[in-house]
Design a protein around this motif. Structure first.
Motif, PDB file in Angstrom:
ATOM      1  N   HIS A   1       0.802  -1.236   0.000  1.00 45.89           N
ATOM      2  CA  HIS A   1       0.000   0.000   0.000  1.00 45.89           C
ATOM      3  C   HIS A   1       0.829   1.277   0.000  1.00 45.89           C
ATOM      4  CE1 HIS A   1      -3.365  -2.654   0.622  1.00 45.89           C
ATOM      5  NE2 HIS A   1      -2.911  -3.032   1.800  1.00 45.89           N
TER       6      HIS A   1
ATOM      7  N   THR B   1      -2.270   3.639  -0.431  1.00 42.98           N
ATOM      8  CA  THR B   1      -3.528   3.057  -0.908  1.00 42.98           C
ATOM      9  C   THR B   1      -4.190   2.110   0.085  1.00 42.98           C
ATOM     10  OG1 THR B   1      -2.386   1.207  -1.971  1.00 42.98           O
ATOM     11  CG2 THR B   1      -2.708   3.202  -3.307  1.00 42.98           C
TER      12      THR B   1
ATOM     13  N   ILE C   1      -7.345   7.371  -1.732  1.00 43.27           N
ATOM     14  CA  ILE C   1      -5.890   7.289  -1.629  1.00 43.27           C
ATOM     15  C   ILE C   1      -5.377   8.604  -1.051  1.00 43.27           C
ATOM     16  CG2 ILE C   1      -5.686   5.715  -3.595  1.00 43.27           C
ATOM     17  CD1 ILE C   1      -4.471   8.186  -5.144  1.00 43.27           C
TER      18      ILE C   1
END
Length: 153
Positions: free
Chosen positions: A44, A63, A106
């Motif tokens: 992420h 993310t 995000i």
């Protein structure tokens, strides 16, 4: 106007050219690196380079699907903001909890180069000159900073 296949081929040709140009550059830790698909080692957390029809961006994208954890990562980057900007030699934009093209939440830290077109090969030197020093600087920053994120891993 390009067909989808032509557009895909041109993008692929640009990223291949970029990859060949930057390939001799070793990482801050002395390793060979796939610069176009940089691995941070953290799920992420991505370093992304995008070249589009009207602009290019290089970014740190967070993310994580949990907005609270995503915010923790963002706050950790904020703690390192001075180091990041010093390493980059410039200030970047900071954006907590925006929505990407797929509708996902995000957060990102990014720099944009306006008025370039990946489909115009005459713009490729400008794109390469934009991406190369910044991805190398991100790597240099990350070689020191990644340890600050271990608790969030």
């Amino acid at each position: 106007m390009y067909t989808r296949e032509q557009a895909s081929q041109l993008r692929q040709a640009f990223w291949t050219a970029f990859g060949q140009y930057i390939a001799p550059q070793l990482s801050a830790e002395g390793y060979r690196t796939n610069w176009s698909n940089y691995k941070t080692g953290f799920k992420h957390v991505y370093f992304r380079m995008r070249a589009e029809k009207k602009f290019a961006t290089i970014s740190i994208e967070l993310t994580h699907p949990d907005p609270g954890i995503q915010e923790l990562y963002f706050e950790q980057f904020e703690e390192l903001k001075t180091l990041l900007h010093e390493t980059l030699g410039e200030e970047w934009e900071w954006e907590l909890h925006s929505v990407d093209e797929e509708g996902r939440t995000i957060s990102r830290i990014y720099k944009e180069l306006p008025s370039v077109n990946v489909f115009n090969q005459e713009d490729w030197p400008a794109l390469i000159s934009f991406f190369k020093p910044r991805i190398i600087a991100l790597d240099e920053f990350w070689s020191d900073a990644k340890y600050s994120f271990e608790a969030l891993k």
